[in-house]
Scaffold this motif. Structure first.
Motif, PDB file in Angstrom:
ATOM      1  N   HIS A 101      61.327  24.622  16.243  1.00 24.97           N
ATOM      2  CA  HIS A 101      61.512  25.295  17.522  1.00 24.97           C
ATOM      3  C   HIS A 101      62.982  25.434  17.877  1.00 24.97           C
ATOM      4  N   PHE A 121      53.446  32.362  21.829  1.00 25.18           N
ATOM      5  CA  PHE A 121      54.575  31.930  20.997  1.00 25.18           C
ATOM      6  C   PHE A 121      55.113  33.040  20.101  1.00 25.18           C
ATOM      7  N   GLY A 122      54.338  34.104  19.904  1.00 26.60           N
ATOM      8  CA  GLY A 122      54.727  35.119  18.924  1.00 26.60           C
ATOM      9  C   GLY A 122      55.595  36.208  19.472  1.00 26.60           C
ATOM     10  N   CYS A 157      49.072  32.170  11.758  1.00 25.31           N
ATOM     11  CA  CYS A 157      47.940  33.061  12.005  1.00 25.31           C
ATOM     12  C   CYS A 157      47.515  33.799  10.739  1.00 25.31           C
ATOM     13  N   GLU A 191      44.163  32.322  17.972  1.00 21.53           N
ATOM     14  CA  GLU A 191      45.158  33.224  17.356  1.00 21.53           C
ATOM     15  C   GLU A 191      45.752  34.155  18.402  1.00 21.53           C
ATOM     16  N   ILE A 225      54.948  31.119  13.655  1.00 20.38           N
ATOM     17  CA  ILE A 225      53.663  31.350  14.319  1.00 20.38           C
ATOM     18  C   ILE A 225      52.876  32.438  13.589  1.00 20.38           C
ATOM     19  N   HIS A 226      53.576  33.513  13.133  1.00 17.58           N
ATOM     20  CA  HIS A 226      52.893  34.580  12.383  1.00 17.58           C
ATOM     21  C   HIS A 226      52.331  34.043  11.075  1.00 17.58           C
ATOM     22  N   LEU A 269      48.107  32.106  20.578  1.00 15.46           N
ATOM     23  CA  LEU A 269      49.345  31.752  19.857  1.00 15.46           C
ATOM     24  C   LEU A 269      50.282  32.951  19.767  1.00 15.46           C
ATOM     25  N   LEU A 308      47.604  23.477  18.571  1.00 14.93           N
ATOM     26  CA  LEU A 308      48.482  23.789  17.431  1.00 14.93           C
ATOM     27  C   LEU A 308      48.763  22.530  16.612  1.00 14.93           C
ATOM     28  N   TRP A 359      60.951  30.637  15.048  1.00 17.66           N
ATOM     29  CA  TRP A 359      59.699  30.173  15.659  1.00 17.66           C
ATOM     30  C   TRP A 359      58.619  31.246  15.596  1.00 17.66           C
ATOM     31  N   GLN A 360      58.988  32.480  15.929  1.00 19.42           N
ATOM     32  CA  GLN A 360      57.999  33.555  15.896  1.00 19.42           C
ATOM     33  C   GLN A 360      57.496  33.798  14.474  1.00 19.42           C
TER      34      GLN A 360
END
Length: 1834
Positions: A62, A94-95, A77, A87, A73-74, A90, A17, A69-70
């Motif tokens: 974070h 993390f998602g 991607c 992807e 991450i989206h 992740l 990442l 955070w989610q």
């Protein structure tokens, strides 16, 4: 490895990442700005290693929590090129919540404070928790440090506006300031500000620096920036912050920006320091010291509050919220006095906390240059820049949308996306509406070839939920992380820090613009399967901009209906279907539902703001049919009052008006308009009247308007009032006006124009050939300019009046009649033609009233007028001419050629001046009247009106009521009007004057009031009737000494301010009236003793007739009345004797009744309440017949015999009225016993005599002894009427009507006996007489007669509930044979015709018929009774009945009855409810009625199966003569059955099929079926949507119907093509009598075809609303002229303007002519009215909604007495004034049978209308038609 990487437990994933993000640091910076809007990017981090900087940024993301955070991450991607395996890891790690472990607490402990909150933002503390001060820091140092901190914070906030920070790319580089206009009016503090009341300056732009006037140093300094949605208010607020951060706006040391959408979240009360430091930026230390510095330097502090309109008031307007309270105190200077406050808001109802002196600035968006500037910036250094500019310049619709900055941004983004892939011109074609702009924006922001449907709909659901709850700020828990990422990726969401208190902050999200939130909500509503049609249509509403904001909900959905309408466009269907994942039918249904709602809204009456919003919605749909409906539904007068309108609004309105055919009037009153708004009206040819009234309108507005005016081809009226136009703006308009030759009225009222500007305007008068009015009032001009304007009026050939009075200044012009070809010629030729025509007949009226004219002005005016044309009137009243000026004007009167009047009133004339004036006019031979009154300051000269009146010596009138002590020697003795009132002539003087009067010639009036005359002298004046031929009226009130001798009454005697008719018809009418008017003597307030009456009658013996004598006194004794009545035979010329308001004794009725036999000339005696008596006398030519009325005279039983004996001596007694007396039952019984001895031939009225059922029953029993009675009616309810009508000879058939008699059961047998004995009674009506079913059955069973027919009609409330079965059961009890039955449940009515004696039928035949019945025992018995009783039944009528309530038992009974009726000829079932099974039963029964001649099934709503059953029953009905199926819905299959049956009906005479939806195809089939109906006389096919194809087929069949007498094809779709062929066919229908073709677009070709050869027997011709012009109508009139059979003609709602409709030959039978709304003017009416005398049978004339004036009224009044059968004249909505109404009243007075003349909505004052109504009740001025009864005795 950092702690976070260790604790995540996946070193490789974390490293991947970090490496991924290290490649795109700019993208990561943008996301940091989005997700952490309040955290500054530390510039010192730039020195770190790129990988370390990424790790630091990830740590900051974070620690914000799982949601942030989610979402991040989206975004990674979605937007970055991430390998698929990475992807998946992740998103899985993390998602989701499972892969997230919060280490926020550990990080806070492990990270030093400098790293955690490194930079400018510190943990916030409250003001009370300030740390201990250090003595070495002074207040100034702390303040400077805070101010630097404040500026540095702003610099960092606006430094990195990079793509991805919540705005589309390239937006951050573009800022073009919008138009700003400062308002001139302040706010009204108690009520709040309605933005319609604010006036905006025009032509002066306000720059950003001009927003703050630094010259004002005291008091609160508040600026309110007003702008509609999308104008850029928030952008400007941030722009100010950025400029201040960059060092501009150096007049402010500190600037704070707050948004109300965030402040609304605060519920606790705040101090100002808490607002500044806790919610904005906290000082590093010593809050108090910093705050004190800000207080001392408040004049250098600026606080900006964005979104004031969003400020909530949870406790109501009287108790505002905490932030609003703080804002109010800042505005009023109670907090931080001297600071600057700026607020932004949408227009509308603003909070009352704003001070009255707040400066208001309007934000008006972009004009053309700004749009181009924005596009240039947006596309700078891009190859598509030129293409974008060309697209905008060639498309006006898109250019008008770009006037809104927010839409300009969207348009540029869309063009940036579309231009590379589309040819020139195609890109703009994809952006026709605001909605499609947003649709293309969504496509542009989406990945190529992939539309994120689910995410869009889910985000739309969030948007909708926010709109419904008034929410514009969302938190992480409100939006799912994937949606936050989606919104951030596609620039749909923006983020910011929300602080609600010290230490309380979190990230908030909002849509980038409120309109985007509305668009996404609309997408969700239209495409989501969760939303049905019913829910969707609830959002299609129109919001008024005048509605005050509520305390709990924001107005967030202003554009939602517009977006829904835009998405309802067919163009958007593929897009929506893709979003809805293929459910195109569902989308189409929703689109249709939205359009349907808009159609309903389009037909409603809406306010101005709602009209504008509706136009936006309709324009967005791009539906031509809806736009046409909306345009046609707009009212003729369309006002817009007191709300802001933009150029886009007007452009949208113009787009809608393009679909309108009719002209429209637009009125903008008090609406703040942008200077370039008139440009939106370019080319709008539908505008007929255009007016603006606003202080906002200035020179720039006038310049824009001047460019638009020449393009409005139908503009007739232009108004520009209350503006601030200067000479520069007027110069543009003056240049434009000659380019508008069609203008008829121009108004520049109340514009503060200078003298020179006014003179410049009037120079354009010769260049406007059709101009009728120029209004320059309220512009404060001087006297010299006024004289210059008078010179213009004299020299301009088209000016007919100049009127100036105080502030008023109006030119009225009379343009010559010109054709269109003449108007298209050059202005020079037009001008020369106008001058040539004006020279032939020019008459000027000059009114300069209260203009401060002095003597020297009079001299200049005289010199000017001597050179001018003939003057109709000169009015100089109310000036300062004094004696000398009045003398000069009087001397010049003979030279000025004044035709009518010179008014010098109220000019300071003295007694000496009067003598001078009289000497000056003594040689003026044209002077006809002179009015001088020093008391009333009146000096008026009236002149002869025509050259023919100037031949020979003139008769003059003198009114010198204030100069009675000395009559000037200059007064000529030939005065026509004299007043000697208020003198002391006495009896001797009056006698002397009476001797002199014959030598003075004819006078119009002589006033002898208040001269102390005795009763003998007063009575002696009656001799003047014999000596003075001009005397027609002598009015004497003895006690008040009012004595007036008058000639023929004229309009000037009635209307103090009126004048005689100045047109030939009026003069002719008055001459005719004078030949017919009787002389009248009115003597009131006088003791009338027998000697006085004897002397009066002796004096009147030699008076020429006819004579009317009106007497009034307190009480007239019996002796005086006898004396007066005994003298009547000595007065053969007497036509009327009236005793009004005079008390009479109870003996007076008998004295008056005795007069009927003593004086044969008496034709009517009317005595009312022993106080009003009137005797009318007949002339020798009048027919005999005496009317006698004694109403309200307290006559009782003891008076009946004496009165009847006196009346029996009268040979020809026609009518007797004894109503409202005290006869009672006994008196009425006595009167009925005496009735055979009284020879009454007309009617006897005994109403209101307190009678009961006994009198009604006795009347029934008395009828056999009164053979001459033909009709009697009794109502014992509230009406209390009792009337008997007689005939001269014995009459066989008698009619009796009894209403509300409340008969009891014991009365029924007595009533039956009386009816059985009264053999001549043939018809009885019982209305609400309390007869139940049982009593009615008994009555029918008991009543018997030897022979003959008897009709019984019963109307009772129970009839609508009894049902058909019960009513038939009642009929079955009749003792005679029932031949007709008619039942109407809604009318509560049962009608039965009986034939006596009953013919008994063979029992075997009855049993045979009963065998066909399938009913229960009771019903079988009933059928048996009915078959026996109704064996001879020939007619059965059922109207408005319900045959569904008893499980079809009624229909089964009817089926059985119909099977047994061998003689039934007529069956009617109309407006009824029948089930399908019931219709089958009826059809079965009708199928056996083979002798049926008439079948009426109209006005029913049967289903298709039932209708088919009935159509099958027509099989074999070859004897049928009349068939009526109107309102039945005939399908193609049903119509086929009908046409099959019709093809065998050779005897058919009448066929009615109106409102059957037949159409062209059905008409063709029907026409073929009618070929066999050679006996057809009547054909009705109206309201059937038949077009040319159908009617052309019908036209081929009509000549084959030789007996056709009536055809009705009204309200179809026939055009001239079909009409011409129909006309050719109708010519061959030789026996045609009635032709009705109205409401078809037939046009003149059809009329010309009909006129070639109309059927010679034509009685009725109806062609209303047939698009006929003058040519077609005149050709028809010529063809109808002299038609011997014509009875009705209707050409209503056709254009007869300019056509002269007249009939030269007699139309002997014409009863009604309808010319409503035909644009008939006075000239057309003149010949038309003269034609009425050729129509001796005319009863109704309909001329409403035309252009008729007083001249037409005079023409009509002249012919009224010659029309003996005329009953109604409708003149509603014309231009008739009080004078015309008075002429009509005088025409009625000459003896007319007219019952009513309708005059509603004519320009007649209410008081005049009431006075006319009291004098002539047949004049009706009311809205509703209150037609009065014909006068009694006529």
């Amino acid at each position: 490895m950092d702690p976070v990487g260790l604790q995540l437990g996946n070193k490789n994933l974390w490293s991947c990442l970090v490496r991924l993000l290290t490649k795109d640091p700019e993208w990561l910076n943008a996301k940091m700005k989005f997700f952490l809007p309040n955290m500054d990017l530390d510039s010192r981090n730039e020195t770190l290693d790129p990988e370390q900087r990424v790790i630091l940024q990830l740590n900051k993301l974070h620690v914000q929590g799982s949601a942030t955070w989610q979402s991040f991450i989206h975004c990674v991607c979605m937007q970055l090129e991430v390998p698929l395996d990475l992807e998946v890891l992740l998103l899985s790690t993390f998602g989701s919540d499972d892969g997230f472990t919060s280490q926020l607490g550990a990080e806070e402990k492990s990270q030093p404070e400098s790293q955690l909150h490194h930079g400018l933002k510190r943990p916030h503390q409250s003001c009370g928790s300030s740390p201990r001060r250090k003595q070495c820091r002074t207040q100034l140092e702390l303040a400077k440090k805070y101010l630097q901190l404040l500026r540095t914070s702003a610099q960092q906030r606006y430094r990195s506006r990079i793509p991805g920070s919540g705005q589309p790319h390239a937006f951050h580089q573009v800022y073009v300031p919008p138009i700003l206009r400062r308002a001139t009016a302040s706010l009204d503090t108690p009520e709040g500000a309605m933005m319609g009341d604010l006036k905006v300056e025009d032509g002066t732009d306000v720059s950003i620096s001009d927003l703050f006037n630094t010259r004002v140093n005291k008091g609160p300094r508040v600026t309110v920036l007003l702008g509609k949605a999308g104008m850029g208010k928030t952008t400007l607020a941030h722009r100010l912050c950025q400029k201040w951060a960059e060092g501009h706006l150096d007049c402010f040391q500190a600037l704070f920006l707050f948004e109300f959408r965030q402040l609304n979240l605060i519920t606790r009360f705040l101090t100002l320091s808490q607002l500044l430091f806790d919610l904005y930026l906290s000082p590093e230390s010593d809050h108090d010291a910093v705050f004190q510095y800000l207080e001392k330097n408040a004049d250098q502090v600026l606080l900006i509050f964005d979104g004031l309109d969003e400020a909530l008031q949870p406790r109501g307007p009287d108790s505002p919220g905490p932030v609003l309270t703080l804002f109010s105190r800042l505005c009023h200077g109670t907090l931080l006095p001297g600071c600057r406050v700026m607020a932004t808001s949408r227009p509308g109802k603003l909070p009352a906390c704003l001070p009255a002196e707040a400066a208001m600035v309007h934000m008006l968006g972009f004009d053309g240059p700004r749009v181009e500037e924005y596009v240039n910036h947006f596309f700078s250094a891009q190859p598509s820049r030129e293409g974008a500019l060309v697209e905008l310049q060639t498309n006006g619709r898109l250019r008008s949308l770009c006037a809104v900055p927010a839409l300009c941004q969207v348009a540029c983004l869309c063009l940036h996306h579309l231009l590379p892939d589309h040819a020139p011109g195609q890109s703009v074609a994809l952006l026709p509406t605001m909605t499609q702009l947003y649709v293309q924006m969504v496509r542009a922001l989406s990945p190529p070839g992939r539309l994120p449907t689910t995410s869009l709909l889910d985000l739309g659901e969030v948007a909708l939920r926010g709109l419904e709850t008034g929410k514009v700020i969302f938190y992480a828990e409100d939006i799912a992380p994937p949606l936050i990422a989606f919104g951030a990726t596609h620039s749909l969401l923006t983020s910011f820090c929300v602080r609600t208190g010290p230490g309380h902050q979190e990230t908030g999200y909002a849509f980038t613009h409120l309109s985007l939130q509305e668009f996404l909500a609309a997408l969700h509503l239209m495409a989501s399967p969760k939303v049905n049609k019913d829910t969707l249509t609830q959002y299609v509403t129109l919001h008024s901009r005048w509605v005050q904001r509520t305390k709990a909900r924001l107005g967030l959905s202003d554009h939602l209906p517009t977006f829904l309408a835009g998405l309802a466009s067919c163009t958007c269907r593929p897009f929506l279907s893709h979003l809805a994942q293929g459910s195109e039918d569902c989308v189409g249904a929703k689109q249709a539902a939205v359009v349907q709602v808009l159609k309903k809204l389009a037909t409603r009456k809406l306010t101005g703001p709602k009209v504008v919003q509706l136009c936006h919605c309709v324009d967005e749909t791009q539906e031509p049919e809806l736009a046409s409906l909306t345009a046609q539904s707009l009212p003729y007068q369309l006002p817009f009052h007191n709300f802001q309108l933009t150029c886009t609004d007007l452009a949208t309105l113009t787009n809608i008006l393009e679909h309108r055919e009719a002209p429209i009037h637009l009125d903008f009153d008090g609406c703040p308009l942008e200077p370039h708004c008139p440009e939106a009206l370019v080319g709008c040819r539908q505008i007929e009247n255009l007016s603006f009234k606003s202080r906002k309108c200035g020179d720039a507005f006038a310049e824009a308007l001047s460019r638009s005016l020449p393009t409005m081809g139908r503009l007739q009226m232009l108004g520009l009032a209350g503006s601030k136009i200067t000479a520069r703006g007027i110069s543009h308009l003056v240049k434009a006006l000659p380019l508008c030759p069609q203008l008829e009225e121009v108004s520049f009222r109340d514009n503060q124009l200078s003298d020179q500007v006014v003179l410049n305007i009037v120079e354009v008068l010769p260049h406007l050939p059709r101009l009728r009015k120029l209004d320059l009032s309220s512009n404060s001009i001087c006297v010299s300019t006024l004289l210059c304007l008078a010179r213009v009026a004299v020299t301009c050939p088209t000016v007919k009046m100049l009127q100036a009075r105080e502030a008023d200044l109006i030119f009225l012009l009379s343009p010559p009649t010109e054709t269109t070809a003449e108007l298209q010629r050059s202005p020079d030729l037009q001008e020369s033609d106008s001058q040539r025509k004006g020279a032939q007949s020019r008459s000027l009226t000059l009114r300069l009233q209260k203009c401060q004219l002095q003597v020297h002005d009079a001299e200049a005016l005289i010199a000017l007028l001597q050179e001018g044309p003939q003057l109709e009137e000169v009015d100089l009243s109310g000036n300062q001419l004094e004696d000398e000026g009045c003398r000069l004007m009087a001397e010049a009167a003979s030279q000025l050629r004044i035709a009518r009047k010179l008014d010098l009133s109220d000019n300071g004339l003295s007694v000496t001046g009067v003598h001078c004036v009289l000497r000056a006019v003594s040689a003026c031979w044209t002077l006809a009247e002179l009015h001088i009154s020093l008391q009333h300051k009146t000096v008026v000269f009236m002149f002869a009106q025509g050259p023919e009146e100037q031949e020979g010596p003139q008769e003059r009138a003198a009114f010198l009521d204030s100069l009675m002590l000395q009559m000037p020697s200059e007064l000529p003795l030939s005065s026509r009007r004299m007043s000697f009132s208020g003198n002391a002539l006495g009896d001797e003087g009056a006698a002397r004057l009476a001797q002199l009067l014959p030598g003075l010639g004819a006078l119009q009036s002589l006033n002898l009031s208040e001269n102390g005359l005795s009763l003998d002298a007063v009575l002696g004046l009656a001799r003047c009737f014999s000596t003075l031929q001009w005397l027609f009226h002598l009015d004497i009130s003895f006690e008040s000494q009012h004595i007036l001798l008058r000639g023929d009454k004229t309009g000037r005697d009635i209307w103090a301010t009126g004048s005689l008719p100045d047109f030939p018809a009026g003069a002719e009418f008055l001459g005719f009236r004078q030949r017919c008017i009787p002389r009248s003597l009115c003597l009131s307030e006088c003791p009338l003793e027998p000697p006085s009456l004897t002397r009066l009658c002796a004096t009147l013996k030699d008076c020429p007739g006819p004579l009317e004598l009106q007497l009034s006194c307190v009480f007239l004794s019996d002796q005086s009345l006898e004396t007066l009545l005994d003298c009547l035979p000595q007065l053969p010329q007497l036509s009327l004797l009236q005793l009004s308001q005079t008390g009479l004794s109870p003996k007076s009725p008998f004295l008056l009744a005795n007069t009927l036999s003593l004086c044969p000339r008496v034709k009517k005696v009317d005595l009312r309440s022993l106080h009003h008596a009137t005797l009318h006398f007949r002339s020798n030519e009048e027919q005999e017949g005496v009317c006698c009325g004694f109403t309200g005279c307290s006559l009782s039983q003891e008076h009946v015999e004496s009165l009847c004996w006196l009346l029996s001596k009268c040979k020809d007694l026609s009518q007797v009225d004894l109503s409202a007396n005290l006869l009672g039952d006994s008196g009425l019984r006595c009167l009925l016993e005496c009735l055979p001895k009284v020879p009454i031939s007309g009617s006897l009225d005994l109403s209101h005599n307190s009678v009961s059922q006994e009198s009604a029953l006795y009347l029934v029993e008395t009828l056999p002894s009164c053979p001459r009675v033909r009709e009697a009616s009794v109502n014992l309810g509230s009406e209390q009427s009792f009337r008997i009508h007689f005939s001269r000879e014995d009459q066989a058939g008698k009619t009796l009507r009894l209403s509300e008699c409340s008969f009891r059961p014991e009365h029924v047998s007595r009533l039956a006996t009386g009816l059985s004995q009264s053999l001549q009674l043939t018809e009885l009506t019982l209305t609400q007489c309390c007869l139940g079913q049982k009593q009615l059955a008994i009555l029918l069973s008991l009543m018997g007669r030897p022979a003959g027919l008897f009709n019984l009609r019963v109307q009772e409330p129970w009839a609508d509930r009894a049902g058909v079965l019960s009513l038939l059961e009642v009929c079955a009890q009749a003792s005679g044979s029932v031949t007709e039955i008619s039942i109407s449940e809604t009318q509560q009515q049962l009608c039965v015709q009986l034939e006596f004696p009953r013919q008994e039928e063979n029992p075997e035949a009855v049993a045979l018929r009963l065998a066909h019945c399938d009913l229960g025992t009771h019903h079988s018995l009933l059928v048996g009774q009915l078959i026996e009783t109704c064996a001879r039944l020939q007619q059965l009528s059922l109207s408005q009945v319900n045959l569904c309530e008893d499980d079809d038992a009624s229909s089964l009974l009817l089926q059985s009855l119909l099977l047994s009726l061998s003689e039934l000829k007529t069956f009617r079932l109309t407006s009824s409810c029948v089930s399908t099974e019931g219709l089958a039963h009826l059809a079965s029964g009708l199928g056996h009625c083979h002798h049926l001649e008439e079948l009426d099934l109209s006005n029913n709503q049967f289903d298709e199966e039932g209708t088919k059953a009935l159509m099958r029953a027509l099989e074999g009905k070859w004897m049928l003569k009349r068939l009526d199926l109107s309102h039945l819905l005939l399908s193609s299959s049903t119509l086929a059955l009908l046409t099959h049956g019709l093809s065998h009906m050779t005897c058919l005479q009448s066929l009615r099929l109106n409102r059957n939806s037949i159409g062209d195809v059905g008409c063709c089939h029907l026409s073929e079926a009618l070929r066999a109906a050679t006996s057809l006389e009547e054909l009705d096919l109206s309201h059937n949507r038949i077009g040319d194809a159908g009617v052309q087929h019908l036209a081929t069949v009509l000549p084959g119907l030789p007996e056709l007498r009536k055809i009705d094809l009204s309200v179809n779709s026939i055009s001239p093509a079909g009409g011409v062929q129909l006309a050719e066919s109708l010519v061959l229908c030789r026996r045609l009598e009635e032709l009705m073709l109205g409401c078809n677009a037939l046009g003149d070709p059809t009329a010309l075809g009909l006129a070639q050869e109309l059927p010679q027997h034509l009685r009725v011709l109806h062609l209303p609303f047939s698009h006929l012009g003058p040519g077609g109508a005149l050709s028809l009139a010529q063809a109808l002229d002299g038609s011997p059979s014509l009875e009705e003609i209707s050409l209503a709602e056709n254009n007869l303007a300019g056509g002269v409709l007249r009939f030269c030959k007699e139309l002997p039978l014409l009863r009604q002519i309808d010319l409503v709304s035909c644009k008939i003017d006075n000239q057309t009416a003149k010949l038309l009215t003269s034609s009425f005398t050729s129509c001796p049978a005319l009863e109704v004339i309909l001329l409403s909604w035309n252009l008729l004036g007083d001249e037409a009224a005079a023409e009509l009044a002249q012919v009224l007495p010659q029309m003996g059968r005329l009953k109604r004249v409708d003149l509603e909505k014309n231009q008739i004034t009080a004078l015309g109404a008075w002429l009509l009243a005088e025409g009625l007075a000459q003896g007319s049978s007219i019952q009513v003349i309708r005059l509603w909505n004519n320009p007649i004052p209410c008081d005049v209308a009431q006075r006319l109504k009291s004098q002539e009740p047949r004049l009706d001025f009311a809205f509703f038609d209150n037609q009065p009864q014909a006068p009694w005795g006529t």
